[in-house]
Design an enzyme around this catalytic site. Structure first.
Site, PDB file in Angstrom:
ATOM      1  N   GLY A 189       5.520   4.849  14.903  1.00  0.00           N
ATOM      2  CA  GLY A 189       5.648   4.959  13.443  1.00  0.00           C
ATOM      3  C   GLY A 189       5.296   6.336  12.898  1.00  0.00           C
ATOM      4  N   GLY A 208       0.857  -1.196   0.000  1.00  0.00           N
ATOM      5  CA  GLY A 208       0.000   0.000   0.000  1.00  0.00           C
ATOM      6  C   GLY A 208       0.884   1.233   0.000  1.00  0.00           C
ATOM      7  NE  ARG A 209      -2.497   5.343   1.948  1.00  0.00           N
ATOM      8  CZ  ARG A 209      -3.810   5.130   1.805  1.00  0.00           C
ATOM      9  NH1 ARG A 209      -4.474   5.743   0.843  1.00  0.00           N
ATOM     10  NH2 ARG A 209      -4.459   4.346   2.620  1.00  0.00           N
ATOM     11  CB  ILE A 210       3.164   2.328   4.736  1.00  0.00           C
ATOM     12  CG1 ILE A 210       2.296   3.440   5.357  1.00  0.00           C
ATOM     13  CG2 ILE A 210       4.421   2.101   5.573  1.00  0.00           C
ATOM     14  CD1 ILE A 210       1.679   3.102   6.709  1.00  0.00           C
ATOM     15  NE  ARG A 262      -3.137  -0.959  14.472  1.00  0.00           N
ATOM     16  CZ  ARG A 262      -2.666   0.226  14.071  1.00  0.00           C
ATOM     17  NH1 ARG A 262      -1.369   0.379  13.842  1.00  0.00           N
ATOM     18  NH2 ARG A 262      -3.470   1.253  13.931  1.00  0.00           N
ATOM     19  CD  GLU A 270       1.055  -1.501  20.391  1.00  0.00           C
ATOM     20  OE1 GLU A 270       0.392  -0.436  20.393  1.00  0.00           O
ATOM     21  OE2 GLU A 270       1.611  -1.933  19.381  1.00  0.00           O
ATOM     22  CG  HIS A 280       2.018   1.869  18.038  1.00  0.00           C
ATOM     23  ND1 HIS A 280       0.970   0.999  18.112  1.00  0.00           N
ATOM     24  CD2 HIS A 280       1.878   2.492  16.837  1.00  0.00           C
ATOM     25  CE1 HIS A 280       0.225   1.087  17.027  1.00  0.00           C
ATOM     26  NE2 HIS A 280       0.768   2.000  16.226  1.00  0.00           N
TER      27      HIS A 280
HETATM   28  C1  GLV Z   1      -0.906   4.090  13.952  1.00  0.00           C
HETATM   29  O1  GLV Z   1      -0.568   2.984  14.287  1.00  0.00           O
HETATM   30  C2  GLV Z   1      -1.838   4.299  12.887  1.00  0.00           C
HETATM   31  O2  GLV Z   1      -2.533   3.351  12.477  1.00  0.00           O
HETATM   32  O3  GLV Z   1      -1.935   5.442  12.421  1.00  0.00           O
HETATM   33  C1  GLV Z   2      -1.418   3.075   4.610  1.00  0.00           C
HETATM   34  O1  GLV Z   2      -1.314   4.297   4.465  1.00  0.00           O
HETATM   35  C2  GLV Z   2      -1.127   2.125   3.553  1.00  0.00           C
HETATM   36  O2  GLV Z   2      -1.964   2.005   2.642  1.00  0.00           O
HETATM   37  O3  GLV Z   2      -0.058   1.489   3.572  1.00  0.00           O
END
Ligand code: GLV
Ligand code: GLV
Length: 341
Positions: free
Chosen positions: A298, A165-167, A248, A277, A296
């Site tokens: 990120g 995905g985006r990340i 996650r 967590e 956590h």
């Molecule tokens: C953080 O973990 C988020 O989902 O933005």
């Molecule tokens: C979140 O932003 C994703 O799509 O990876």
């Protein structure tokens, strides 16, 4: 002259947010903010949400059937996160409640942290730092030695990205900068031009695990992805592999990861997320060498966290104005109820 004042809809936000978003929201909503650093306890959350119209939630707030059933006026849940596994979205949709998140604005922050963890494990940064500040370097009298603190180089290595995905894509771009080969696994393949741009090769999960020097996870937690990575998957990985998770914790079966590290089925791990967590003090993960743990964080940059607050505000203001919020995660809800109060 009769002056009619229409009361503003009530909005409860479960934590203080950085930047000016909350002030901006006060023009539209009667805003109450939970100003403690810990989440509102369950009973407080249930009572606070009973007569509100809108909720600003965090991933630590459990938004389930009980809460939704208890809040008959609730129309929108604006989550301050990209992930929303804490929310029963299907139930919200059935009840005509809009759910929004904050994608995009935290992509680079999360990809940066992913690389920080990769480098920290590959180059033993925490161990090296401790060596200096504990005085052990001084005591060793060894200023420099050809085999001191040797780690793993990234150029030419293969990074396996689970979830493009985006990340995942932002991680791929960084990996190219480091001269790495990129392979990925996802439910579907990227369009060809994106595979070309990212020089990313699609592999089935098992092939990815066998091939990669770094395995990094960037998928949402859902019923399908819970414990996606288990003992048999760690056994497929190279003994020199580094495992990274900034998505996650529930995607990985923690006890199997601990087993993999203890038995040296893999070289090390960098983890920002955990099944529970905060991570318990003295958790087995804290006892292992070659493991770098962060709490956590990120999306924890000023840039991302302020932009996330602005996105929450934009979603809530759009809804107030009767527009479809830009980051709606349950578009089916539109058929059940129009946006607006
Ligand atoms: C953080 O973990 C988020 O989902 O933005
Ligand atoms: C979140 O932003 C994703 O799509 O990876």
């Amino acid at each position: 002259m009769v002056v009619i004042t229409i009361p503003k809809p009530k909005l409860f936000i479960t934590r203080e947010l950085p930047g000016g978003a909350i002030e901006k929201l006060r023009k539209y909503y009667e805003v109450e903010v939970w100003d403690k650093p810990t989440p509102p306890p369950r009973d407080v959350l249930l009572s606070k949400t009973r007569d509100i119209d809108a909720l600003g939630s965090l991933l630590t707030d459990k938004i389930d059937k009980e809460l939704i059933d208890g809040s008959s006026r609730l129309r929108i849940i604006a989550q301050y996160a990209v992930g929303y596994d804490n929310i029963d979205v299907n139930y919200a949709t059935a009840k005509g409640i809009y759910v929004t998140n904050t994608p995009g604005v935290l992509t680079d922050a999360t990809a940066d942290l992913t690389f920080a963890l990769i480098l920290a494990v590959a180059r033993r940064i925490i161990e090296a730092h401790d060596f200096v500040v504990s005085g052990k370097w001084w005591e060793s009298k060894v200023a420099w030695h050809p085999s001191m603190m040797l780690g793993i180089e990234l150029r030419g290595k293969t990074i396996g990205i689970i979830g493009m995905g985006r990340i995942g894509k932002a991680v791929a771009r960084r990996a190219l900068g480091f001269g790495m080969n990129v392979v990925y696994y996802d439910r579907g393949r990227l369009p060809e031009h994106e595979e070309e741009e990212l020089k990313a090769r699609y592999l089935p999960l098992e092939e990815l695990l066998k091939t990669s020097d770094i395995v990094t996870v960037h998928i949402p937690l859902t019923q399908e992805t819970r414990h996606l990575i288990r003992e048999e998957h760690f056994k497929l990985m190279k003994r020199t592999a580094i495992f990274i998770n900034t998505s996650r914790g529930g995607i990985v079966k923690t006890e199997d990861l601990v087993k993999a590290l203890e038995n040296k089925w893999i070289y090390g791990a960098g983890l920002d997320v955990f099944e529970e967590e905060p991570l318990q003090a003295n958790h087995p993960l804290t006892k292992l060498p070659n493991v770098v743990l962060t709490p956590h964080i990120g999306s924890a940059t000023w840039e991302a966290r302020i932009a996330m607050a602005d996105a929450v505000a934009e979603n809530l203001i759009a809804f107030y104005e009767g527009r479809i919020p830009p980051n709606l995660v349950n578009p089916d809800v539109v058929r059940i109820r129009r946006p607006g109060f």
